[in-house]
Design an enzyme around this catalytic site. Structure first.
Site, PDB file in Angstrom:
ATOM      1  N   THR A 107       0.697  -1.208  -0.056  1.00  0.00           N
ATOM      2  CA  THR A 107      -0.075   0.099   0.058  1.00  0.00           C
ATOM      3  C   THR A 107       0.724   1.142   0.097  1.00  0.00           C
ATOM      4  O   THR A 107       1.919   1.395   0.667  1.00  0.00           O
ATOM      5  CB  THR A 107      -0.941  -0.057   1.072  1.00  0.00           C
ATOM      6  OG1 THR A 107      -1.807  -1.039   1.206  1.00  0.00           O
ATOM      7  CG2 THR A 107      -1.774   1.317   1.228  1.00  0.00           C
TER       8      THR A 107
ATOM      9  N   GLY B 186      -9.702  -3.751   2.882  1.00  0.00           N
ATOM     10  CA  GLY B 186      -8.834  -3.467   3.981  1.00  0.00           C
ATOM     11  C   GLY B 186      -9.098  -2.265   4.614  1.00  0.00           C
ATOM     12  O   GLY B 186      -9.982  -1.420   4.705  1.00  0.00           O
TER      13      GLY B 186
ATOM     14  N   ARG C 229     -13.460  -8.245  -0.481  1.00  0.00           N
ATOM     15  CA  ARG C 229     -12.899  -8.014   0.831  1.00  0.00           C
ATOM     16  C   ARG C 229     -12.051  -6.469   0.701  1.00  0.00           C
ATOM     17  O   ARG C 229     -11.573  -6.203  -0.329  1.00  0.00           O
ATOM     18  CB  ARG C 229     -11.669  -8.798   1.213  1.00  0.00           C
ATOM     19  CG  ARG C 229     -10.711  -8.489   2.315  1.00  0.00           C
ATOM     20  CD  ARG C 229      -9.640  -7.863   2.045  1.00  0.00           C
ATOM     21  NE  ARG C 229      -8.765  -7.591   3.224  1.00  0.00           N
ATOM     22  CZ  ARG C 229      -7.533  -6.896   3.256  1.00  0.00           C
ATOM     23  NH1 ARG C 229      -7.337  -5.932   2.155  1.00  0.00           N
ATOM     24  NH2 ARG C 229      -6.891  -6.667   4.174  1.00  0.00           N
TER      25      ARG C 229
HETATM   26  N1  ASP Z   1      -3.220  -2.546   4.244  1.00  0.00           N
HETATM   27  C1  ASP Z   1      -3.548  -3.291   2.862  1.00  0.00           C
HETATM   28  C2  ASP Z   1      -4.778  -4.010   3.225  1.00  0.00           C
HETATM   29  O1  ASP Z   1      -4.997  -4.556   4.134  1.00  0.00           O
HETATM   30  C3  ASP Z   1      -2.491  -3.871   2.309  1.00  0.00           C
HETATM   31  C4  ASP Z   1      -1.028  -3.337   2.489  1.00  0.00           C
HETATM   32  O2  ASP Z   1      -0.850  -2.524   3.190  1.00  0.00           O
HETATM   33  O3  ASP Z   1      -0.503  -3.659   1.417  1.00  0.00           O
HETATM   34  O4  ASP Z   1      -5.490  -4.085   1.966  1.00  0.00           O
END
Ligand code: ASP
Length: 343
Positions: free
Chosen positions: A202, A232, A230
């Site tokens: 992210t 996040g 889903r």
């Molecule tokens: N925080 C992101 C998620 O849970 C994933 C990531 O940080 O790569 O979708």
């Protein structure tokens, strides 16, 4: 390797790898403007944000450009080049927040190249904060964003094909360290593992502009091979991103479910409000995640980065290997191996 090893990148040559400068770099208050972004690829995000900040532009514009730049990068697990869900579809989440606490979010958005800009459009032209799925896509199309092809990027297709061989939903806790094992492009880790392992990449960006205003954005394709639908932490205001112009801002990366449980970035900002430094505030928020079940916390990674109104920055993670990129007058610094709970 020591914690908080820092490296330096000359602004004028973003293609030039960071060169190590040891731990001599001061980490105290920094003059505005300043921009910080998660991970190695923060150099791409900061590289797009910095020219705006350097000429006295708004933090909001800077962070949006940071998001656009990284969403354009087909080799990054952010944007349409990212890993798909377990059914083979790339679904994007993003949010943006400005110095007036205006915010916009989109989640489960498909086939739109710049979710961060859709989030900003939503923030600026509607009374709403959050759109998801088909409605978010419809809003994007109505506002001039184009429908992109459904096909995966070549590298995501390769990764997905490999993943399908076992089709296990099994996050790797410390992908960033694994990535660095002999596979990096210089000090920059590649965006995804070739063996089909899970990835998280992210991009969260926080900026303090010359006017002293703070804004932030967060954009992601989410956990690779996630369940369809889903979402996040990344598009959730208070989880993946929070900005309060009186205090500062925070953003997160890692296993989103764990960040959502504690409203992670809101917590970081509230800890800063109570007087803690950005690093201490991130540490307390990580402890909030870990303490109820330290054994379980050994199985996943979460990292926070934060900035306060003085331009002080900090980070803290659960596992080793979390890193971020800072750009300010005079250059960009990669801060490797942020302090962590399980050091
Ligand atoms: N925080 C992101 C998620 O849970 C994933 C990531 O940080 O790569 O979708």
């Amino acid at each position: 390797m020591k914690s908080n090893r820092r490296s330096f990148l000359r602004l004028s040559a973003l293609a030039v790898p960071f060169s190590q400068i040891g731990s001599a770099l001061a980490h105290g208050p920094v003059k505005k403007p300043i921009v910080i972004s998660t991970w190695d690829s923060g150099q791409i995000a900061n590289g797009a944000a910095w020219p705006i900040l350097a000429r006295g532009g708004k933090a909001l514009d800077a962070v949006e450009q940071a998001g656009i730049a990284i969403e354009n990068d087909i080799n990054c697990c952010v944007g349409l080049g990212g890993n798909p869900d377990r059914d083979g579809y790339v679904t994007l989440d993003a949010c943006i927040m400005d110095e007036k606490s205006n915010c916009g979010s989109v989640a489960f958005l498909e086939r739109i190249k710049h979710p961060v800009s859709v989030a900003r459009k939503l923030m600026e032209t509607t009374p709403h904060v959050f759109l998801a799925g088909v409605g978010a896509q419809q809003f994007a199309l109505q506002n001039g964003f184009e429908l992109e092809p459904e096909a995966l990027s070549p590298s995501a297709q390769k990764t997905y094909d490999k993943w399908l061989e076992k089709a296990e939903y099994k996050p790797v806790i410390n992908i960033e360290l694994e990535q660095n094992k002999g596979k990096g492009h210089g000090p920059f880790a590649p965006a995804r593992l070739e063996d089909g392992s899970f990835n998280h990449d992210t991009m969260g960006t926080l900026a303090l502009d010359a006017n002293g205003d703070v804004s932030g954005m967060c954009t992601t394709s989410g956990m690779g091979f996630k369940m369809r639908g889903r979402v996040g932490d990344s598009p959730i205001i208070g989880a993946g991103l929070f900005v309060d112009n009186e205090v500062g801002a925070a953003t997160s990366s890692g296993q989103g479910e764990e960040v959502i449980r504690v409203c992670g970035t809101h917590l970081v900002v509230e800890f800063m409000r109570s007087g803690l430094s950005p690093e201490k505030a991130c540490k307390k928020a990580i402890e909030r995640i870990v303490k109820p079940n330290p054994e379980r916390a050994k199985t996943f990674q979460v990292g926070f980065i934060a900035i306060n109104k003085k331009g002080e920055i900090g980070a803290y993670a659960i596992q080793k290997g979390f890193n971020y990129t800072v750009t300010e007058q005079g250059g960009a610094h990669k801060i490797s191996n942020a302090k962590c709970y399980f050091s």
